[in-house]
Design a protein around this motif. Structure first.
Motif, PDB file in Angstrom:
ATOM      1  N   ALA A  59       0.923  -1.178  -0.093  1.00 41.46           N
ATOM      2  CA  ALA A  59       0.153  -0.027  -0.016  1.00 41.46           C
ATOM      3  C   ALA A  59       0.722   1.311  -0.001  1.00 41.46           C
ATOM      4  O   ALA A  59       0.609   2.315  -0.449  1.00 41.46           O
TER       5      ALA A  59
ATOM      6  N   TYR B 128     -13.096   4.716   3.179  1.00 41.66           N
ATOM      7  CA  TYR B 128     -12.059   4.005   4.167  1.00 41.66           C
ATOM      8  C   TYR B 128     -12.265   3.922   5.516  1.00 41.66           C
ATOM      9  O   TYR B 128     -13.229   4.470   5.804  1.00 41.66           O
TER      10      TYR B 128
ATOM     11  N   LEU C   3      -5.941   6.159   2.633  1.00 37.50           N
ATOM     12  CA  LEU C   3      -5.631   4.781   2.965  1.00 37.50           C
ATOM     13  C   LEU C   3      -4.699   4.730   4.017  1.00 37.50           C
ATOM     14  O   LEU C   3      -3.670   5.184   4.144  1.00 37.50           O
TER      15      LEU C   3
ATOM     16  N   ASP D 170      -7.232  -0.038   6.686  1.00 36.83           N
ATOM     17  CA  ASP D 170      -7.844  -0.570   5.432  1.00 36.83           C
ATOM     18  C   ASP D 170      -7.247  -1.846   5.230  1.00 36.83           C
ATOM     19  O   ASP D 170      -7.914  -2.740   4.694  1.00 36.83           O
ATOM     20  N   THR D 171      -5.929  -1.909   5.026  1.00 37.16           N
ATOM     21  CA  THR D 171      -5.297  -3.213   4.547  1.00 37.16           C
ATOM     22  C   THR D 171      -5.561  -4.384   5.406  1.00 37.16           C
ATOM     23  O   THR D 171      -5.862  -5.358   4.978  1.00 37.16           O
TER      24      THR D 171
ATOM     25  N   TRP E  53      -9.272  -5.180   5.415  1.00 35.48           N
ATOM     26  CA  TRP E  53      -9.527  -5.838   4.018  1.00 35.48           C
ATOM     27  C   TRP E  53      -8.757  -7.563   4.065  1.00 35.48           C
ATOM     28  O   TRP E  53      -9.624  -8.221   3.636  1.00 35.48           O
TER      29      TRP E  53
ATOM     30  N   PHE F  11     -16.694  -1.641   0.897  1.00 34.20           N
ATOM     31  CA  PHE F  11     -15.493  -1.292   1.172  1.00 34.20           C
ATOM     32  C   PHE F  11     -14.499  -2.240   0.573  1.00 34.20           C
ATOM     33  O   PHE F  11     -13.440  -2.072  -0.070  1.00 34.20           O
TER      34      PHE F  11
ATOM     35  N   LEU G  38     -11.901  -1.462  -2.480  1.00 31.51           N
ATOM     36  CA  LEU G  38     -10.471  -1.494  -2.001  1.00 31.51           C
ATOM     37  C   LEU G  38      -9.661  -2.447  -3.201  1.00 31.51           C
ATOM     38  O   LEU G  38      -8.635  -2.176  -3.529  1.00 31.51           O
ATOM     39  N   LYS G  39     -10.434  -3.748  -3.137  1.00 32.43           N
ATOM     40  CA  LYS G  39      -9.681  -4.530  -4.261  1.00 32.43           C
ATOM     41  C   LYS G  39      -9.654  -4.140  -5.640  1.00 32.43           C
ATOM     42  O   LYS G  39      -8.692  -4.758  -6.335  1.00 32.43           O
TER      43      LYS G  39
ATOM     44  N   GLU H 219      -8.748  -0.967  -6.482  1.00 31.72           N
ATOM     45  CA  GLU H 219      -7.538   0.038  -6.464  1.00 31.72           C
ATOM     46  C   GLU H 219      -6.513  -0.531  -7.197  1.00 31.72           C
ATOM     47  O   GLU H 219      -6.108  -1.654  -6.988  1.00 31.72           O
TER      48      GLU H 219
END
Lengths: 269, 269
Positions: free
Chosen positions: A38, A189, A195, A199-200, A203, A232, A236-237, A239
Motif C-alpha cells: 500500500a 476508508y 488509505l 484498511d489493509t 480488508w 469497502f 479497495l480490491k 484499487e
C-alpha cells in the motif's frame, strides 16, 4: 523466482525492509505485505524469494542466544538502519504501527490510535479464525481436534463473524458520516479519507474469512447486510495497487496458514 | 466505596482519564489500571466507583448508533480533551500505546516499539489463558466446555507457559546485558532502565497466570528456571507504588474474568 523488471529487482536489492515469515502462505505476514504494498515500498520477502531463506528466519527466532534481541515468532520485519545493526520488529500490529508512523500509512493526529484500534480488532477476529481449526492445541494437527473444531467453527460462523463484520460495517458508516465529502462516494476508508493500515488489515481479514468460510460469507452478502463493509472490500480490491499485487507472484496462495478452508467447518449459518 | 483522602477524591473528580470496564474483576482493565497507577495518574474507574456505573459503560458499547464512534468491547479509556468531545480509546494494547506516548510510560526512541511488542506478547498469553476455560465458545459457560477446557489447559501448562515465560526470561537477560549498569542490580526492567507499560503488562500477565495455575507456576519456580523473570516479578511487586496499589481497594480481586482458578485445570506439569 518472480519475473519482475530489472528495476524492481534492483529496488529489492536495496530494500530497507525485509519480511521474515513462513513461506508459501499469506498468514500473519500478509498484513505486513499489504501495508508495504500500500505504501509502494520495495521489500524482500526472504523465505519466498530465496531458496534457503528459511534458514535466515530460523537464525533469527532461535531461542537460546541472548546476544541478539530475543524474538518469539514471525512475522518479523528487519529494517536496515544508517548504523550497523538493523532493527528487528516483531508482532504483527507492532510492525504495522511502525510502518504507519514512518511510511504515511497512519495520520499524525490522534486518529492514529483509531487506526491501530481497528487493525487490532481485525487481527482479533483473525486469531479467532485460527482457533476454529486449532481450538485445543496449536502444536497438534487439525485432524487431532476435529470434533472441537466443528463446535468452535459453528460458533464462529453464527456469532463471531456477524459481530465483527457488523462492527466494521458501523465503523465504515460512522467514518462516512464524519468525513467531509465521503457520503457522496460509493465506498469509504476505515479512518478518514486516506488509505491507512487499518484498511489493509480489515480488508485482509475479510478476504481470509471469506476464503475459509465461503458459504457463510456469501450467505451474509446475499442477506443484504454489511453493505458498507462489502462495498469497502470490493472497492479497495479494485484499487490499482491492490489489483496489481493480487495478480502478482508476490501474493501467496492460501494454504495451511491461519485462514484454511475445510468444507466441513463451513456452512450457510 | 473507597476510603481515600479528600485530596485524592478531588483529584479523581478532575481526572482526565476514565476507565470503562466490567466491574468486580481485574480482567483486561487491569493492564490499563496498572499503567495509570505506574504513571501516578488519577483516574476514575467508573463501574467500580459508581453505583450505576455499568449503565455508563453500556451507553458507550451499544451497537446500534453510529453518531458516536462505534466501540466493540471494553476496556475503553475516555480521555477528557480541551474541546467538547472526549476521546474514546479502545483495545488494551492501544490504550497502553496512548498512555505510553503521553504519560512517560514508553521511551521516545525506537525502543517504544520494543515496549509495544512485549506488551502485545504478554497480552497474547493472557488471551491463551482465557482460552483454557473457554476454548470453544466465549458466550457459553465454562461448565459447557469442561472436557475441551481440560485438554486446552494441559497444553497451556505444559507448553505455552514455559514457552512465554522462557521468552520473557531471555528478554530480561538480554536487556540486562545491553543496559549500562543493569548487571549489578538484583533485577531489571523489560526495556531499558525505566519503568514502561511493558513492565506493568508482563507483571500482570505473570500474576494472573500464577493466580489461575498456582501449582504449575510454583513448580516452575521450584525448578529454578526463569530466574530473571521471577526476580523481575518479585522486584516490581516490592516497588512502593505497586505495593501501595495492590494493598488498596482500587485493586480488584480475581473472580470470573480472564484469569480464573479452577482446581481441575491446574497441576504441577
Amino acid at each position: 523466482m518472480s519475473e519482475e523488471q530489472p528495476s524492481a529487482k534492483k529496488a529489492k536489492l536495496e530494500a530497507k525492509y525485509e519480511l521474515l515469515y513462513w513461506p508459501g502462505m499469506p498468514g500473519r505476514g500478509e498484513f505486513v505485505r499489504l501495508a508495504l504494498e500500500a505504501a509502494g515500498l520495495p521489500y524482500k520477502d526472504t523465505t519466498n524469494e530465496e531458496k534457503d531463506g528459511i534458514t535466515k528466519l530460523f537464525a533469527v527466532i532461535r531461542d537460546t542466544d541472548i546476544n541478539d534481541p530475543p524474538t518469539l515468532c514471525p512475522p518479523i520485519l528487519r529494517v536496515s538502519t544508517a548504523d550497523a545493526s538493523p532493527l528487528l520488529i516483531c508482532q504483527t500490529p507492532n510492525i504495522l504501527l511502525y510502518l504507519g508512523d514512518r511510511e504515511g500509512l497512519a495520520p499524525g493526529s490522534t486518529d492514529k490510535y483509531l487506526v491501530h484500534q481497528h487493525a487490532l480488532t481485525a487481527l482479533d477476529l483473525t486469531n479467532e479464525a485460527h482457533n476454529t481449526h486449532h481450538p485445543i492445541d496449536v502444536a497438534l494437527f487439525y485432524e487431532d481436534q476435529k470434533p472441537e473444531a466443528a463446535r468452535a467453527a459453528a460458533v464462529f460462523r453464527a456469532q463471531r463473524i456477524p459481530k465483527f463484520f457488523g462492527y466494521f460495517d458501523r465503523v465504515l458508516r460512522h467514518n462516512k458520516r464524519v468525513t467531509p465529502g465521503a457520503a457522496e462516494k460509493p465506498w469509504g476508508y476505515v479512518v478518514g479519507d486516506k488509505l491507512t493500515y487499518a484498511d489493509t488489515t480489515v480488508w485482509q481479514m475479510v478476504d481470509g474469512v471469506a476464503f475459509a468460510f465461503p458459504e457463510r460469507v456469501q450467505a451474509l452478502r446475499d442477506g443484504g447486510g454489511y453493505a458498507d463493509l462489502f462495498a469497502f472490500y470490493d472497492g479497495l480490491k479494485s484499487e490499482a495497487w491492490l489489483a496489481e499485487y493480487l495478480g502478482s507472484e508476490r501474493r501467496q496462495k492460501y494454504s495451511h496458514g491461519i485462514f484454511r478452508h475445510y468444507e466441513e467447518l463451513d456452512g450457510k449459518e
